[in-house]
Scaffold this motif. Structure first.
Motif, PDB file in Angstrom:
ATOM      1  N   SER A 143       0.829  -1.215   0.000  1.00 26.67           N
ATOM      2  CA  SER A 143       0.000   0.000   0.000  1.00 26.67           C
ATOM      3  C   SER A 143       0.859   1.259   0.000  1.00 26.67           C
ATOM      4  N   ALA A 144       2.056   1.177   0.590  1.00 26.38           N
ATOM      5  CA  ALA A 144       2.924   2.349   0.672  1.00 26.38           C
ATOM      6  C   ALA A 144       3.640   2.650  -0.637  1.00 26.38           C
ATOM      7  N   LEU A 145       3.700   1.682  -1.553  1.00 24.40           N
ATOM      8  CA  LEU A 145       4.404   1.890  -2.821  1.00 24.40           C
ATOM      9  C   LEU A 145       3.658   2.878  -3.711  1.00 24.40           C
ATOM     10  N   ARG A 146       4.373   3.852  -4.244  1.00 30.15           N
ATOM     11  CA  ARG A 146       3.755   4.740  -5.226  1.00 30.15           C
ATOM     12  C   ARG A 146       3.796   4.073  -6.594  1.00 30.15           C
ATOM     13  N   VAL A 147       3.045   4.584  -7.527  1.00 30.11           N
ATOM     14  CA  VAL A 147       3.060   4.029  -8.886  1.00 30.11           C
ATOM     15  C   VAL A 147       4.484   4.132  -9.440  1.00 30.11           C
ATOM     16  N   GLY A 148       4.974   3.030  -9.972  1.00 33.97           N
ATOM     17  CA  GLY A 148       6.366   2.949 -10.419  1.00 33.97           C
ATOM     18  C   GLY A 148       7.300   2.440  -9.350  1.00 33.97           C
ATOM     19  N   GLY A 149       6.809   2.369  -8.122  1.00 31.36           N
ATOM     20  CA  GLY A 149       7.618   1.854  -7.032  1.00 31.36           C
ATOM     21  C   GLY A 149       7.741   0.344  -7.100  1.00 31.36           C
ATOM     22  N   ARG A 150       8.802  -0.179  -6.499  1.00 34.76           N
ATOM     23  CA  ARG A 150       9.076  -1.613  -6.576  1.00 34.76           C
ATOM     24  C   ARG A 150       9.330  -2.224  -5.207  1.00 34.76           C
ATOM     25  N   ILE A 151       8.927  -3.480  -5.058  1.00 30.78           N
ATOM     26  CA  ILE A 151       9.179  -4.248  -3.843  1.00 30.78           C
ATOM     27  C   ILE A 151       9.976  -5.490  -4.207  1.00 30.78           C
ATOM     28  N   VAL A 152      10.996  -5.779  -3.414  1.00 28.46           N
ATOM     29  CA  VAL A 152      11.826  -6.965  -3.589  1.00 28.46           C
ATOM     30  C   VAL A 152      11.847  -7.708  -2.260  1.00 28.46           C
ATOM     31  N   VAL A 153      11.516  -9.002  -2.305  1.00 25.03           N
ATOM     32  CA  VAL A 153      11.484  -9.814  -1.086  1.00 25.03           C
ATOM     33  C   VAL A 153      12.360 -11.050  -1.285  1.00 25.03           C
ATOM     34  N   GLU A 154      13.261 -11.264  -0.339  1.00 26.57           N
ATOM     35  CA  GLU A 154      14.084 -12.469  -0.316  1.00 26.57           C
ATOM     36  C   GLU A 154      13.623 -13.341   0.851  1.00 26.57           C
ATOM     37  N   SER A 155      13.115 -14.528   0.520  1.00 22.30           N
ATOM     38  CA  SER A 155      12.650 -15.492   1.518  1.00 22.30           C
ATOM     39  C   SER A 155      13.633 -16.652   1.577  1.00 22.30           C
ATOM     40  N   TYR A 156      13.623 -17.347   2.729  1.00 20.80           N
ATOM     41  CA  TYR A 156      14.573 -18.444   2.910  1.00 20.80           C
ATOM     42  C   TYR A 156      13.907 -19.744   3.320  1.00 20.80           C
ATOM     43  N   GLN A 157      12.585 -19.769   3.354  1.00 18.51           N
ATOM     44  CA  GLN A 157      11.865 -21.017   3.589  1.00 18.51           C
ATOM     45  C   GLN A 157      10.484 -20.897   2.959  1.00 18.51           C
TER      46      GLN A 157
END
Length: 315
Positions: free
Chosen positions: A231-245
């Motif tokens: 919800s906090a991302l503006r248009v053009g914003g990106r999220i990157v998530v690194e999971s380990y399980q």
């Protein structure tokens, strides 16, 4: 302490490049740790403002030293990532250009023996990412009802032998409470069948994972943090998530998929205004580290990276 090597650093930099190469870009590093990703992103984007969150005061102190040269471009906050909305509100920020989550236990926490995260060394049964929190792994092991312990090991550790393990734990804790990881590891070697040990890795791996997740409320925090971050991302914003399980990765996959699909009812010939996908997936499935990186940094072996870009304002 061994050198801290950020996992999939070049890929993270590449994914964030378009979103952070704009004026007034703000990045939230939800799991700052020792600041490896944060430092590289600040160096790559001279105008970037970074908000770094971590529940571990020691990690924050280390990162504060590491990032001191970036001055007022850096805001470090002692918080769990599900507190993201209140952190941004206190800083007077409404939307951000990037969100990074590097989940799981940090290199520093694994390498400091008395934190109790690593089953390879005898240590107090602690496992708190935030040492100021109350619940420890010892308390979980010594006080939880047997049925609840079985559930935790099965759900959080995906442990097939949860019932066998808990039966032994209950018998042993009646003699004397568990205080050290060494005693628990010894019990797990006895409880997990030898055939499973040959194919399923270290017999303590799944139980330690389950206890750590319970102690730190990791999955509950992630469930709350993902929608807040998106919800906090503006248009053009990106999220990157690194999971380990797999449990973490499944939550990330579901959260991204929910916003990457159209909300226009099936059968309509056109997309209803404001009902189109809010996210564009930037990775095909979950990306993994290559053999070269794993050889250099064994902790990259289990990473699963997913990324997405906001293409429509949040509903």
């Amino acid at each position: 302490m061994p050198e801290h090597v950020p996992v999939l650093l070049e890929r993270v930099l590449a994914l964030f490049e378009p979103a952070l190469s704009v004026p007034d870009a703000i990045l939230v590093d939800c799991t700052l740790g020792l600041g490896g990703h944060a430092e590289a992103l600040l160096a790559a984007h001279p105008a970037l403002v970074l908000v770094g969150l971590d529940r571990d005061p020691t990690a924050l102190a280390r990162s504060r030293e590491r990032l001191a040269g970036y001055g007022d471009r850096v805001h470090l906050v002692h918080a769990v990532y599900d507190e993201l909305p209140s952190v941004l509100s206190r800083l007077g920020m409404t939307t951000v250009a990037g969100v990074l989550m590097d989940l799981g236990v940090s290199s520093m926490q694994l390498d400091v023996a008395d934190r109790g995260f690593a089953y390879a060394r005898d240590a107090p049964l602690d496992m708190r990412m935030d040492p100021t929190a109350e619940l420890t792994a010892a308390e979980v092991l010594n006080t939880y009802p047997p049925g609840e312990l079985v559930r935790i090991l099965r759900v959080y550790g995906e442990e097939r032998f949860a019932k066998r393990i808990v039966d032994r734990v209950v018998r042993e804790r009646a003699k004397s409470p568990f205080t050290s990881s060494g005693r628990l590891v010894e019990l797990l070697y006895e409880a997990v069948p030898a055939a499973s040990r040959r194919t399923g890795g270290h017999p303590a791996k799944r139980t330690f994972q389950a206890l750590r997740i319970e102690v730190n409320g990791e999955l509950d925090a992630l469930r709350a943090a993902l929608p807040a971050a998106l919800s906090a991302l503006r248009v053009g914003g990106r999220i990157v998530v690194e999971s380990y399980q797999s449990l973490e990765d499944r939550l990330v996959k579901q959260a991204f998929a929910e916003l990457a699909r159209s909300r226009t009812p099936e059968g309509l010939p056109v997309e209803l205004p404001g009902h189109g996908p809010q996210l564009r997936l930037l990775t095909r499935g979950a990306e993994q580290a290559d053999e070269q990186e794993i050889e250099h940094n064994p902790r990259a072996a289990s990473v699963r990276l997913r990324a997405a870009e906001r293409i429509l304002e949040a509903a």
